[in-house]
Design an enzyme around this catalytic site. Sequence first.
Site, PDB file in Angstrom:
ATOM      1  CD  GLU A   1      -2.594  -1.204   2.686  1.00 55.58           C
ATOM      2  OE1 GLU A   1      -3.747  -1.662   2.735  1.00 55.58           O
ATOM      3  OE2 GLU A   1      -1.954  -0.892   3.709  1.00 55.58           O
TER       4      GLU A   1
ATOM      5  CG  ASP B   1     -12.587  -6.005   0.235  1.00 56.72           C
ATOM      6  OD1 ASP B   1     -11.413  -5.616   0.399  1.00 56.72           O
ATOM      7  OD2 ASP B   1     -13.408  -6.101   1.164  1.00 56.72           O
TER       8      ASP B   1
HETATM    9  N1  SAH Z   1      -4.424 -11.771   1.861  1.00 52.57           N
HETATM   10  C1  SAH Z   1      -3.855 -10.483   2.202  1.00 52.57           C
HETATM   11  C2  SAH Z   1      -4.466 -10.067   3.483  1.00 52.57           C
HETATM   12  C3  SAH Z   1      -4.107  -8.711   3.928  1.00 52.57           C
HETATM   13  S1  SAH Z   1      -5.127  -8.220   5.249  1.00 52.57           S
HETATM   14  C4  SAH Z   1      -2.355 -10.595   2.199  1.00 52.57           C
HETATM   15  O1  SAH Z   1      -1.812 -11.410   2.934  1.00 52.57           O
HETATM   16  O2  SAH Z   1      -1.691  -9.889   1.420  1.00 52.57           O
HETATM   17  C5  SAH Z   1      -6.041  -6.927   4.564  1.00 52.57           C
HETATM   18  C6  SAH Z   1      -5.469  -5.561   4.717  1.00 52.57           C
HETATM   19  O3  SAH Z   1      -6.251  -4.719   3.921  1.00 52.57           O
HETATM   20  C7  SAH Z   1      -5.542  -5.014   6.131  1.00 52.57           C
HETATM   21  O4  SAH Z   1      -4.445  -4.170   6.390  1.00 52.57           O
HETATM   22  C8  SAH Z   1      -6.877  -4.234   6.143  1.00 52.57           C
HETATM   23  O5  SAH Z   1      -6.806  -3.001   6.832  1.00 52.57           O
HETATM   24  C9  SAH Z   1      -7.200  -3.976   4.684  1.00 52.57           C
HETATM   25  N2  SAH Z   1      -8.521  -4.444   4.209  1.00 52.57           N
HETATM   26  C10 SAH Z   1      -8.906  -4.407   2.908  1.00 52.57           C
HETATM   27  N3  SAH Z   1     -10.161  -4.885   2.766  1.00 52.57           N
HETATM   28  C11 SAH Z   1     -10.593  -5.248   3.998  1.00 52.57           C
HETATM   29  C12 SAH Z   1     -11.819  -5.819   4.489  1.00 52.57           C
HETATM   30  N4  SAH Z   1     -12.831  -6.120   3.693  1.00 52.57           N
HETATM   31  N5  SAH Z   1     -11.911  -6.062   5.816  1.00 52.57           N
HETATM   32  C13 SAH Z   1     -10.896  -5.785   6.647  1.00 52.57           C
HETATM   33  N6  SAH Z   1      -9.719  -5.251   6.233  1.00 52.57           N
HETATM   34  C14 SAH Z   1      -9.552  -4.965   4.926  1.00 52.57           C
END
Ligand code: SAH
Length: 247
Positions: free
Chosen positions: A15, A205
């Site tokens: 990010e 999302d």
């Molecule tokens: N599969 C990913 C997971 C990252 S966690 C990986 O390992 O690369 C998701 C990150 O995006 C967190 O920092 C959170 O703040 C943000 N985020 C994006 N969409 C989200 C959602 N629907 N719910 C919670 N956090 C979300």
Amino acid sequence: MSIKRVLFVVAMEAEASPFVSALSLAPCKSVFPASLPFRSFSGSHNGLDVTVVTSGKDATYSTGVDNVGTLPAGVMTTLALQSSSFDLCINAGTCGGFSRKGAEIGSVFLTKGAAFHDRRIDIPGTPFKDYGTGKMESLSTTNLQAAIGAHEGICSTSDSLDHDERDDERMEFNDTSVKDMESAAIHWACNICNVPHFGVKVVTDIVDGERPSAEQFMENLGSAAKKLQETLPKVLNFVAGKEIKDL
Ligand code: SAH
């Protein structure tokens, strides 16, 4: 007094990277002790001193997974705010958005508040229930919102990417527009350190749609980071030369 020193708190390297490169920020050693995983970058933009901190990688897992979630976010924000004095702290990152609140993939939301949706401490006759929900008001950014054409809304936080019925109930009750895994923790750290705060969140999302968040998140993380790279300099250009009350 006009704003001079701005701290950006970003959970994931993916990010932060495009924005850090676009502003030619350099790694900086004075924010965190070297033994900690957190990373920091600094430089200047339009007369402002800009620092970006990210939560770094978890060394336990060989894949180098980012330290997402409330615990690293709260610790890194508190340490960063103790390392030096900042006039403003901005949480920049991705989020899930509710289409019922006008969110689309790539929409930019400025937070008008934060809350937690998984801290259930319902002990009748005590303030723990409200403490658990942890509602906090962000800095008012009405002028900035109009200038960059962003939405505004409440960001709700938990340590899970997914959500169940109890989370859904709380998010609806709290009038949530977007959800993430760090905002409320960062906001809390800013409150205890007495530094004004708001969030700039790009939707990766749709939460109240058909597809699982994880699938959409992976698909849209790259374009959301690009959107942050475009949006954050606009935020800085608006902030430059202004006082907190003008935002
Ligand atoms: N599969 C990913 C997971 C990252 S966690 C990986 O390992 O690369 C998701 C990150 O995006 C967190 O920092 C959170 O703040 C943000 N985020 C994006 N969409 C989200 C959602 N629907 N719910 C919670 N956090 C979300």
